[in-house]
Design a protein around this motif. Structure first.
Motif, PDB file in Angstrom:
ATOM      1  N   TYR A   1      38.594 -20.392  53.633  1.00 18.99           N
ATOM      2  CA  TYR A   1      37.430 -20.977  54.437  1.00 18.99           C
ATOM      3  C   TYR A   1      38.388 -22.775  54.267  1.00 18.99           C
ATOM      4  O   TYR A   1      38.729 -23.586  52.853  1.00 18.99           O
ATOM      5  N   ASN A   2      38.442 -23.555  55.098  1.00 23.99           N
ATOM      6  CA  ASN A   2      39.082 -24.887  55.229  1.00 23.99           C
ATOM      7  C   ASN A   2      40.322 -24.843  54.171  1.00 23.99           C
ATOM      8  O   ASN A   2      39.812 -26.442  53.190  1.00 23.99           O
ATOM      9  N   ARG A   3      41.019 -24.537  54.259  1.00 26.71           N
ATOM     10  CA  ARG A   3      42.308 -24.385  53.689  1.00 26.71           C
ATOM     11  C   ARG A   3      43.607 -24.294  54.261  1.00 26.71           C
ATOM     12  O   ARG A   3      44.773 -23.833  54.025  1.00 26.71           O
ATOM     13  N   PRO A   4      43.230 -25.301  55.286  1.00 26.02           N
ATOM     14  CA  PRO A   4      45.036 -24.708  55.821  1.00 26.02           C
ATOM     15  C   PRO A   4      46.613 -25.463  54.937  1.00 26.02           C
ATOM     16  O   PRO A   4      47.511 -24.780  55.137  1.00 26.02           O
TER      17      PRO A   4
ATOM     18  N   ASP B   1      43.585 -15.841  46.461  1.00 25.09           N
ATOM     19  CA  ASP B   1      42.997 -16.790  46.894  1.00 25.09           C
ATOM     20  C   ASP B   1      43.840 -17.138  47.531  1.00 25.09           C
ATOM     21  O   ASP B   1      45.521 -17.384  47.823  1.00 25.09           O
ATOM     22  N   SER B   2      43.321 -18.502  48.512  1.00 18.71           N
ATOM     23  CA  SER B   2      43.984 -19.223  49.740  1.00 18.71           C
ATOM     24  C   SER B   2      45.190 -20.372  48.829  1.00 18.71           C
ATOM     25  O   SER B   2      45.868 -21.162  49.636  1.00 18.71           O
ATOM     26  N   ASP B   3      44.665 -21.049  47.539  1.00 17.15           N
ATOM     27  CA  ASP B   3      45.096 -22.097  46.794  1.00 17.15           C
ATOM     28  C   ASP B   3      46.154 -21.509  45.921  1.00 17.15           C
ATOM     29  O   ASP B   3      46.502 -21.390  44.608  1.00 17.15           O
ATOM     30  N   CYS B   4      47.041 -20.096  45.853  1.00 17.28           N
ATOM     31  CA  CYS B   4      47.623 -19.320  45.189  1.00 17.28           C
ATOM     32  C   CYS B   4      49.243 -20.079  46.111  1.00 17.28           C
ATOM     33  O   CYS B   4      49.194 -19.349  47.035  1.00 17.28           O
ATOM     34  N   VAL B   5      50.011 -20.067  45.323  1.00 15.81           N
ATOM     35  CA  VAL B   5      51.343 -19.953  46.353  1.00 15.81           C
ATOM     36  C   VAL B   5      52.079 -18.705  44.822  1.00 15.81           C
ATOM     37  O   VAL B   5      52.175 -18.073  43.609  1.00 15.81           O
ATOM     38  N   ILE B   6      53.262 -17.325  45.512  1.00 16.74           N
ATOM     39  CA  ILE B   6      53.310 -16.455  45.188  1.00 16.74           C
ATOM     40  C   ILE B   6      55.156 -16.597  44.314  1.00 16.74           C
ATOM     41  O   ILE B   6      56.036 -16.634  45.633  1.00 16.74           O
ATOM     42  N   PRO B   7      55.309 -16.421  43.725  1.00 11.48           N
ATOM     43  CA  PRO B   7      56.714 -16.191  42.666  1.00 11.48           C
ATOM     44  C   PRO B   7      57.938 -15.323  44.161  1.00 11.48           C
ATOM     45  O   PRO B   7      57.715 -14.360  44.234  1.00 11.48           O
ATOM     46  N   GLU B   8      58.441 -15.567  44.605  1.00  8.16           N
ATOM     47  CA  GLU B   8      59.961 -14.485  45.655  1.00  8.16           C
ATOM     48  C   GLU B   8      59.948 -13.307  44.935  1.00  8.16           C
ATOM     49  O   GLU B   8      59.829 -12.600  45.859  1.00  8.16           O
ATOM     50  N   ARG B   9      59.869 -12.558  44.153  1.00  6.52           N
ATOM     51  CA  ARG B   9      60.391 -12.084  43.176  1.00  6.52           C
ATOM     52  C   ARG B   9      58.495 -10.866  43.167  1.00  6.52           C
ATOM     53  O   ARG B   9      58.839 -10.086  42.376  1.00  6.52           O
ATOM     54  N   TYR B  10      57.456 -11.828  43.260  1.00 10.56           N
ATOM     55  CA  TYR B  10      56.528 -11.227  43.168  1.00 10.56           C
ATOM     56  C   TYR B  10      56.316  -9.514  43.663  1.00 10.56           C
ATOM     57  O   TYR B  10      56.033  -8.369  42.657  1.00 10.56           O
ATOM     58  N   PHE B  11      56.570  -9.324  44.972  1.00 14.76           N
ATOM     59  CA  PHE B  11      56.035  -8.005  45.106  1.00 14.76           C
ATOM     60  C   PHE B  11      57.996  -6.987  45.484  1.00 14.76           C
ATOM     61  O   PHE B  11      57.555  -5.817  45.265  1.00 14.76           O
ATOM     62  N   GLU B  12      59.036  -6.760  44.526  1.00 14.92           N
ATOM     63  CA  GLU B  12      59.842  -6.623  44.029  1.00 14.92           C
ATOM     64  C   GLU B  12      59.677  -6.082  42.591  1.00 14.92           C
ATOM     65  O   GLU B  12      59.791  -4.952  42.424  1.00 14.92           O
ATOM     66  N   VAL B  13      58.653  -7.182  42.158  1.00 10.87           N
ATOM     67  CA  VAL B  13      58.593  -6.928  40.755  1.00 10.87           C
ATOM     68  C   VAL B  13      57.580  -6.316  40.872  1.00 10.87           C
ATOM     69  O   VAL B  13      57.017  -4.657  40.064  1.00 10.87           O
TER      70      VAL B  13
END
Length: 331
Positions: A11-14, A88-100
């Protein structure tokens, strides 16, 4: 067919969506699709979606504004994966998240999981202070994935996932405050396994200023009583601590006018918050802001909790609200 379906209500978070998609495009494992549900935004994130369309399998939907729970359910209805992931739209995901995450689920599969959050180096000092107040054992008792916890871990939708089987049996989120805690409780009551995967953490920006943080945390305090009316056995001692902080702080401040040492317990506690934050962040400004954020976190939650307890429990005004929520099917 991807194994994971990432579902994000927006919601309004480009700008925040751009950062989220950028982090997802840099994952070391990409066995996932991204489902963005624009929930009636007046400022859309279509440009960010277009920017990463070649790097990610993105499905972008726009619908009228009905709330984040309904937006998540809308996304699940259109997901093709076997396991749903919520950010949430205000998250940043570490690059190995899905590997872990994949390795953890392969070792010890769980029907539902949650992970903790942390502050990224790029966050503002205020965001780092707010993150400290929301994750420190001194302020929340470690209930959001800390190494020491005063309460059984409950996944929250800034970093949460569950299987398609869970969705098919339990249903989706109900439109209410603290909908993620409600969902986690229903999942546990249905007999599914829930686990904390501590290494699957995200960077969570949270609120950008203390005023917005106060409003958010006040609502959290009120919603805890709504959850109590739905699930009486879920209200634990740790949930009363902010209310005790409010009452105790007022008593100490008033008492200090007559006997100044009465304020010492509060002063020592805030000093401990300052020292621990300074040791963690190595920044004097963040340590000072952490004290302010912690007072807001405990005070805002405590006031909301006490107000809702008086209105909804003591005066009995919450019974109809609880019954209305029970009738919602989470579809």
């Amino acid at each position: 067919m991807p194994y994971f379906s990432i579902i994000v209500p927006v919601y309004n978070r480009p700008d925040e969506v751009n950062d989220l998609l950028k982090s997802l495009s840099q994952q070391t494992s990409k066995d996932f699709e991204v489902i963005l549900v624009e929930d009636g935004s007046t400022v859309r994130c279509a440009e960010a979606v277009e920017r990463y369309a070649d790097a990610l399998d993105i499905h972008y939907y726009y619908k009228e504004n009905e709330g984040r729970s309904i937006a998540r359910n809308y996304g699940m209805e259109r997901a093709s994966g076997r396991y749903f992931i919520f950010f949430d739209s205000d998250c940043v995901i570490p690059e190995r998240y899905f590997e872990v995450l994949s390795k953890a689920l392969n070792r010890h599969y769980t029907d539902c999981f949650g992970g903790p959050d942390a502050a990224h180096d790029s966050f503002t000092d205020v965001q780092k202070a707010i993150n400290y107040s929301m994750t420190s054992f001194l302020t929340t008792g470690g209930i959001r994935g800390g190494k020491v916890q005063l309460e059984k871990f409950t996944p929250r939708t800034f970093n949460m996932g569950f299987s398609r089987e869970v969705y098919e049996r339990v249903g989706g989120f109900r439109e209410m405050f603290s909908e993620d805690i409600d969902m986690s409780t229903r999942i546990r009551q249905a007999g599914f396994s829930i686990a904390l995967i501590r290494d699957a953490f995200v960077y969570h920006k949270r609120r950008v200023n203390l005023r917005l943080f106060l409003r958010q945390i006040y609502i959290f305090g009120m919603s805890r009583i709504s959850l109590y009316l739905l699930y009486p056995d879920t209200l634990k001692l740790v949930h009363w601590l902010p209310a005790c902080f409010v009452v105790g702080s007022l008593a100490m401040i008033i008492g200090s006018f007559f006997w100044w040492p009465a304020i010492l317990p509060l002063a020592l506690y805030l000093l401990a918050v300052f020292v621990v934050s300074w040791c963690m962040n190595r920044r004097l400004k963040i340590a000072v802001l952490s004290v302010a954020a912690s007072v807001i976190q405990l005070g805002g939650y405590g006031v909301g909790f006490l107000k809702a307890f008086f209105l909804k429990v003591v005066l009995g005004r919450g019974r109809d609200e609880a019954e209305e929520v029970r009738l919602r099917k989470g579809k």
